[in-house]
Design a protein around this motif. Structure first.
Motif, PDB file in Angstrom:
ATOM      1  N   LEU A  70      30.431  35.041  48.726  1.00 53.77           N
ATOM      2  CA  LEU A  70      30.765  35.675  47.461  1.00 53.77           C
ATOM      3  C   LEU A  70      32.179  35.299  47.043  1.00 53.77           C
ATOM      4  O   LEU A  70      33.048  35.077  47.889  1.00 53.77           O
ATOM      5  N   SER A  71      32.410  35.224  45.728  1.00 58.70           N
ATOM      6  CA  SER A  71      33.757  34.986  45.210  1.00 58.70           C
ATOM      7  C   SER A  71      34.575  36.268  45.286  1.00 58.70           C
ATOM      8  O   SER A  71      34.029  37.372  45.250  1.00 58.70           O
ATOM      9  N   SER A  72      35.893  36.133  45.389  1.00 57.99           N
ATOM     10  CA  SER A  72      36.775  37.296  45.459  1.00 57.99           C
ATOM     11  C   SER A  72      36.695  38.110  44.174  1.00 57.99           C
ATOM     12  O   SER A  72      36.816  37.565  43.076  1.00 57.99           O
ATOM     13  N   ASN A  73      36.503  39.417  44.339  1.00 64.13           N
ATOM     14  CA  ASN A  73      36.416  40.327  43.196  1.00 64.13           C
ATOM     15  C   ASN A  73      37.561  41.342  43.330  1.00 64.13           C
ATOM     16  O   ASN A  73      37.367  42.506  43.659  1.00 64.13           O
ATOM     17  N   TYR A  74      38.797  40.876  43.076  1.00 57.04           N
ATOM     18  CA  TYR A  74      39.970  41.688  43.380  1.00 57.04           C
ATOM     19  C   TYR A  74      40.056  42.960  42.550  1.00 57.04           C
ATOM     20  O   TYR A  74      40.625  43.957  42.998  1.00 57.04           O
ATOM     21  N   GLU A  75      39.517  42.936  41.347  1.00 54.47           N
ATOM     22  CA  GLU A  75      39.547  44.145  40.527  1.00 54.47           C
ATOM     23  C   GLU A  75      38.731  45.250  41.185  1.00 54.47           C
ATOM     24  O   GLU A  75      39.153  46.414  41.235  1.00 54.47           O
ATOM     25  N   LEU A  76      37.573  44.890  41.733  1.00 56.49           N
ATOM     26  CA  LEU A  76      36.741  45.858  42.446  1.00 56.49           C
ATOM     27  C   LEU A  76      37.451  46.336  43.710  1.00 56.49           C
ATOM     28  O   LEU A  76      37.503  47.535  43.997  1.00 56.49           O
ATOM     29  N   TYR A  77      38.022  45.403  44.477  1.00 58.23           N
ATOM     30  CA  TYR A  77      38.656  45.771  45.743  1.00 58.23           C
ATOM     31  C   TYR A  77      39.857  46.688  45.516  1.00 58.23           C
ATOM     32  O   TYR A  77      40.060  47.651  46.259  1.00 58.23           O
ATOM     33  N   GLY A  78      40.642  46.401  44.480  1.00 57.40           N
ATOM     34  CA  GLY A  78      41.800  47.237  44.195  1.00 57.40           C
ATOM     35  C   GLY A  78      41.400  48.654  43.820  1.00 57.40           C
ATOM     36  O   GLY A  78      42.031  49.628  44.252  1.00 57.40           O
ATOM     37  N   ASP A  79      40.338  48.791  43.030  1.00 58.24           N
ATOM     38  CA  ASP A  79      39.885  50.124  42.625  1.00 58.24           C
ATOM     39  C   ASP A  79      39.312  50.889  43.819  1.00 58.24           C
ATOM     40  O   ASP A  79      39.571  52.088  43.969  1.00 58.24           O
ATOM     41  N   HIS A 403      41.379  28.213  34.666  1.00 63.89           N
ATOM     42  CA  HIS A 403      40.618  29.390  35.095  1.00 63.89           C
ATOM     43  C   HIS A 403      40.068  29.168  36.502  1.00 63.89           C
ATOM     44  O   HIS A 403      39.671  28.057  36.864  1.00 63.89           O
ATOM     45  N   LEU A 404      40.005  30.247  37.268  1.00 62.73           N
ATOM     46  CA  LEU A 404      39.511  30.155  38.635  1.00 62.73           C
ATOM     47  C   LEU A 404      38.031  29.808  38.682  1.00 62.73           C
ATOM     48  O   LEU A 404      37.252  30.214  37.822  1.00 62.73           O
ATOM     49  N   ARG A 405      37.670  29.059  39.738  1.00 54.35           N
ATOM     50  CA  ARG A 405      36.249  28.881  40.030  1.00 54.35           C
ATOM     51  C   ARG A 405      35.766  30.140  40.720  1.00 54.35           C
ATOM     52  O   ARG A 405      36.272  30.536  41.766  1.00 54.35           O
ATOM     53  N   CYS A 406      34.792  30.807  40.153  1.00 60.45           N
ATOM     54  CA  CYS A 406      34.217  32.021  40.737  1.00 60.45           C
ATOM     55  C   CYS A 406      32.709  31.948  40.570  1.00 60.45           C
ATOM     56  O   CYS A 406      32.102  32.732  39.835  1.00 60.45           O
ATOM     57  N   ALA A 407      32.105  30.991  41.257  1.00 62.73           N
ATOM     58  CA  ALA A 407      30.678  30.727  41.066  1.00 62.73           C
ATOM     59  C   ALA A 407      29.812  31.857  41.588  1.00 62.73           C
ATOM     60  O   ALA A 407      28.656  31.991  41.181  1.00 62.73           O
ATOM     61  N   ASN A 408      30.358  32.692  42.500  1.00 59.49           N
ATOM     62  CA  ASN A 408      29.558  33.755  43.110  1.00 59.49           C
ATOM     63  C   ASN A 408      30.220  35.112  42.926  1.00 59.49           C
ATOM     64  O   ASN A 408      30.217  35.945  43.831  1.00 59.49           O
ATOM     65  N   LEU A 409      30.801  35.338  41.743  1.00 58.83           N
ATOM     66  CA  LEU A 409      31.504  36.583  41.477  1.00 58.83           C
ATOM     67  C   LEU A 409      30.513  37.701  41.175  1.00 58.83           C
ATOM     68  O   LEU A 409      29.613  37.547  40.348  1.00 58.83           O
ATOM     69  N   THR A 410      30.700  38.829  41.846  1.00 55.82           N
ATOM     70  CA  THR A 410      29.855  39.991  41.591  1.00 55.82           C
ATOM     71  C   THR A 410      30.439  40.818  40.452  1.00 55.82           C
ATOM     72  O   THR A 410      31.530  40.548  39.960  1.00 55.82           O
ATOM     73  N   GLN A 411      29.728  41.854  40.057  1.00 54.44           N
ATOM     74  CA  GLN A 411      30.174  42.686  38.951  1.00 54.44           C
ATOM     75  C   GLN A 411      31.360  43.560  39.375  1.00 54.44           C
ATOM     76  O   GLN A 411      31.503  43.919  40.536  1.00 54.44           O
TER      77      GLN A 411
END
Length: 426
Positions: A70-79, A403-411
């Motif tokens: 999975l791609s890094s989803n920092y907004e989710l992790y921070g919340d 822009h970052l490559r985020c081919a496997n970014l979750t919601q």
């Protein structure tokens, strides 16, 4: 007593909260631009894949469905980190984040039995309320709390919670059992140097003469030795001293020589740096901008320029910082080079409450500073309450190379209305 709460495989655990299908499967989270693996589930570790493994080397396993990347989803992790902290604050008013997945918690007024029960309640409540599994280590000092947390994670009998007293037989046995490198702040090279003088375990270090440790190594290691004895030497505020410089940089999604796209990237980095500057109550006196080509592409011309611009006055105003960053970029940009990375560094930081004004300052200058502060506060408040990037200076072009490559970014399930989980009836 001081506790350390550490979220287990935090990035992976955040993803599993909203994707239960990933539980008990080998899951890895990749770094920016999907470059390498930076977080692994226990199941993925069991396959032999390690931290830092380049993603391209294991993509064939992902395509075969044998692992899940999975791609890094920092907004989710921070919340999710904020949610964990909110639960901890129900148990103690003294919660100090150490990193996105680790938090120190101050406890007081408990007997040993009460402390263990309280720590178990905390352990269970975080899992119940957030879905994030944690380990809890409690001890009289932060170094011992870190060590207790490691024991809680490595020894199944503790069931995720370990409470240690400094002078107990249990603590002595654990310090003798674990490797010296398992201690907080003791790196591989230090382990080798300590072995030369006969210090091979945490217990050896705890029994060593602190003055000798300070003379032969450093005051930092002396504090570690004292903390292992139960003597507190590290204050919680030590972890939150204002940074002396602020760097914001990131690799581009692909190589580019488009100056417009690079300027957009520097604008995003500059705005993020200014936000960090304001959050710690500092002002910057200078701005550094740098670019880098790909050093591994020796078939391409190489160029790694940088430039520093002094600001007219110490400031935290995004507009002034972006103006200086734009001028610095104009100085260093050259046609004919494909750039892989760029960044903005804010230098020579000063405390915003103690800035020294110029003799040439006028009442109008003071008015301008007040207007600037109000505008920046409004922008920060809107971005804080409505999501980062709600208000920004300049609109980035969609699909730009930076822009970052985020081919496997979750919601971003918890921070974006349009990405809320959807429950479907059978």
């Amino acid at each position: 007593m001081i506790g350390l709460v550490d979220c287990n495989s935090f990035y992976v655990s955040c993803e599993r909260v909203f994707q239960p299908r990933l539980r008990r499967l080998p899951v890895g989270v990749m770094s920016n631009n999907d470059g390498c693996v930076i977080a692994l589930s226990n199941e993925l570790k069991a396959t032999g894949i390690t931290m830092g493994t380049p993603a391209f080397e294991i993509q064939h396993l992902a395509r075969q469905g044998r692992i899940h990347l999975l791609s890094s989803n920092y907004e989710l992790y921070g919340d999710m980190s904020q949610r964990v902290q909110s639960v901890l604050e129900e148990f103690s008013p003294g919660v100090e984040p150490y990193s996105i997945d680790e938090m120190f918690v101050r406890f007081g007024g408990f007997t040993s039995d009460q402390m263990l029960e309280h720590a178990r309640q905390l352990h269970d409540r975080v899992r119940q309320y957030t879905g994030i599994p944690v380990c809890v280590g409690v001890a009289p000092t932060r170094t011992l709390a870190k060590f207790a947390n490691r024991a809680a994670k490595k020894i199944p009998a503790y069931r995720g919670v370990c409470v240690l007293q400094a002078d107990s037989a249990e603590t002595k046995a654990l310090l003798q059992r674990f490797e010296l490198g398992d201690l907080w702040g003791v790196g591989r090279r230090l382990v080798e140097r300590l072995a030369i003088i006969g210090i091979r375990t945490g217990w050896d270090l705890a029994q060593a003469d602190p003055k000798r440790i300070r003379q032969q190594f450093s005051v930092t290691l002396e504090r570690t030795a004292l903390e292992l004895r139960g003597i507190s030497c590290i204050e919680m505020n030590d972890f939150h001293e204002p940074r002396q410089r602020i760097m914001t940089s990131r690799s581009f999604g692909k190589l580019t020589d488009n100056v417009g796209e690079i300027r957009e990237a520097m604008r995003q980095h500059g705005q993020r740096g200014a936000e960090k500057l304001r959050s710690q109550g500092s002002l910057a006196r200078a701005v550094l901008v740098f670019l880098k080509t790909n050093p591994f592409r020796q078939d391409l011309p190489q160029y790694t320029p940088s430039a520093v611009l002094e600001l007219p006055r110490p400031t935290d105003d995004s507009r002034e910082i972006l103006h200086a960053a734009g001028q610095a970029l104009q100085r260093i940009y050259r046609k004919g080079y494909l750039f892989q990375k760029g960044g903005v560094m804010l230098l020579d930081l000063v405390d915003a409450s103690r800035q020294q004004l110029s003799l040439l300052d006028t009442p109008q200058s003071d008015t301008d500073r007040q207007r600037s502060a109000k505008l920046m506060n409004v922008i920060d408040d809107l971005n804080r309450t409505m999501g980062r990037g709600t208000v920004k200076l300049g609109t980035p072009s969609p699909g730009a190379a930076w822009h970052l490559r985020c081919a496997n970014l979750t919601q971003r399930y918890t921070t974006r209305w349009g990405e809320l989980p959807v429950a479907k009836s059978q």
